[in-house]
Scaffold this motif. Structure first.
Motif, short mmCIF file in Angstrom:
data_model
loop_
_atom_site.label_atom_id
_atom_site.label_comp_id
_atom_site.label_asym_id
_atom_site.label_seq_id
_atom_site.Cartn_x
_atom_site.Cartn_y
_atom_site.Cartn_z
N GLU A 185 35.80 73.69 28.18
CA GLU A 185 35.21 73.79 29.52
C GLU A 185 35.73 72.65 30.41
O GLU A 185 35.92 71.52 29.96
CB GLU A 185 33.69 73.70 29.40
N LEU A 186 35.98 72.97 31.69
CA LEU A 186 36.42 71.96 32.66
C LEU A 186 35.28 71.63 33.60
O LEU A 186 34.56 72.51 34.04
CB LEU A 186 37.61 72.48 33.49
N ASP A 187 35.14 70.32 33.93
CA ASP A 187 34.12 69.96 34.92
C ASP A 187 34.65 70.20 36.33
O ASP A 187 35.84 70.42 36.55
CB ASP A 187 33.66 68.50 34.73
N ASP A 188 33.74 70.16 37.30
CA ASP A 188 34.10 70.45 38.69
C ASP A 188 35.17 69.49 39.21
O ASP A 188 36.07 69.88 39.95
CB ASP A 188 32.87 70.37 39.59
N GLN A 189 35.06 68.21 38.80
CA GLN A 189 36.01 67.21 39.28
C GLN A 189 37.44 67.56 38.84
O GLN A 189 38.39 67.45 39.62
CB GLN A 189 35.61 65.83 38.71
N THR A 190 37.59 68.00 37.61
CA THR A 190 38.92 68.35 37.09
C THR A 190 39.47 69.57 37.81
O THR A 190 40.66 69.61 38.17
CB THR A 190 38.84 68.62 35.57
N ILE A 191 38.62 70.57 38.05
CA ILE A 191 39.07 71.77 38.77
C ILE A 191 39.54 71.40 40.17
O ILE A 191 40.58 71.87 40.64
CB ILE A 191 37.94 72.82 38.83
N LEU A 192 38.79 70.52 40.84
CA LEU A 192 39.17 70.10 42.19
C LEU A 192 40.48 69.33 42.17
O LEU A 192 41.33 69.49 43.06
CB LEU A 192 38.05 69.26 42.80
N LYS A 193 40.66 68.47 41.17
CA LYS A 193 41.92 67.71 41.07
C LYS A 193 43.11 68.64 40.84
O LYS A 193 44.20 68.43 41.40
CB LYS A 193 41.82 66.68 39.94
#
Length: 344
Positions: free
Chosen positions: A168-176
């Motif tokens: 699972e990816l957190d929101d911060q990683t998706i945004l980056k």
């Protein structure tokens, strides 16, 4: 709770971030005054930058006069950027649904009128994408271990690609990842996305390099002409029976089948699409056609252009003794009218 930024501060923060992403250097007020539509003095911009610093959106590295974005600044920028892109994407989808409906009606009418005017069988393909630039990419969460990559190219060609995740990816990683992809790929001609660029992007993505690879697969899918996706409208197939040399029961049956199944017609369209620079009239006679069942026919085609790299093909199918001069004149006139109508 932080006080919301007014529009001027937002514009200045956005300009600082965009300039810093391009240059990698601290950004000064004089630079911002050149690149924004604020129409305010450098002194005013300096005051606004000082406020943004106090609020934690930008920081001053060492003794440099310039500023760079903080994590808080990036967060506001990315949240607003993604919201803008989501709104733009929804507007695009609604527009494309409306345009597609109108285009379908126009094309069906065109092919029907053409068959009636020429007394031959006719076909027209829905415009397909042929090389252009990326507009933007958006990664969004579907489930804990699934993302959707939305790829939008010039001509508003939209492709969705589901990406399955091992972790699972957190929101911060998706945004980056969104920031990485859009900073490097927005506005890039698709033909310029080479192995070197892909390798650099994957390196920058680190442990998430496989996601970048999946997104680029979606980019590649956006420009492929899939015969299953190639929609063709036809009319006047029964006109074939007006010509004795085509009216033989077996031959006519094969030709009618070709019109109903459309796969063989797609071969003609793909051949024309491969030569998108030749948008003039093309005549195929008998064995020159890629369709065995049409060896006793001639086909006259022309490409029409929707704009921004979108091309379609118009075709007239008849016996080898067709009235070529009349058919060519009809196609020339129709091509001009269609280009004009669709570009509006």
């Amino acid at each position: 709770m932080d006080k919301p930024l007014d529009e001027r501060k937002k514009k200045i923060l956005k300009a600082i971030i965009k300039t810093y992403l391009e240059t990698g250097e601290p950004v000064g007020s004089r630079t911002i005054s050149k690149y924004t539509d604020l129409n305010v003095s450098s002194a005013t911009i300096r005051n606004e930058m000082s406020d943004l610093t106090d609020m934690g959106y930008i920081v001053q590295p060492h003794t440099s006069a310039g500023r760079i974005p903080s994590d808080k600044g990036y967060r506001l920028y990315v949240d607003e950027l993604m919201q803008e892109k989501e709104e733009e994407l929804n507007d695009l989808r609604n527009l494309m649904i409306e345009k597609t409906d109108k285009m379908e009606k126009v094309l069906k009418k065109v092919v029907k009128v053409l068959a009636s005017n020429t007394n031959y069988a006719t076909m027209i393909s829905v415009p397909q994408y042929s090389g252009s630039r990326l507009k933007f990419i958006q990664l969004s969460r579907v489930h804990d271990k699934q993302l959707v990559a939305v790829v939008v190219c010039e001509g508003n060609v939209i492709r969705n690609q589901i990406i399955n995740l091992e972790d699972e990816l957190d929101d911060q990683t998706i945004l980056k990842l969104n920031l990485l992809l859009n900073t490097n790929l927005n506005g890039v001609p698709i033909q310029d996305i080479n192995l070197g660029m892909i390798a650099r992007l994957k390196e920058q993505a680190g442990i998430h390099s496989s996601i970048v690879a999946d997104v680029l697969d979606a980019v590649a899918a956006a420009i492929q002409v899939d015969e299953d996706d190639l929609e063709i409208y036809t009319s006047g197939a029964n006109n074939i029976f007006k010509y004795p040399e085509l009216a033989d029961k077996n031959r006519a049956s094969e030709l009618i089948s070709a019109f109903e199944e459309k796969k063989q017609l797609a071969d003609i369209v793909k051949e024309r699409m491969a030569d998108s620079e030749n948008t003039g009239i093309q005549v195929y006679i008998g064995d020159e056609l890629p369709i065995q069942t049409m060896k006793d026919c001639s086909v006259v085609t022309a490409n029409y252009e929707l704009g921004e790299g979108m091309y379609g093909t118009i075709g007239i199918i008849g016996p080898k003794r067709m009235d070529y001069e009349s058919v060519v004149d009809s196609l020339k006139e129709l091509k001009v009218q269609l280009d004009s109508v669709l570009k509006k």
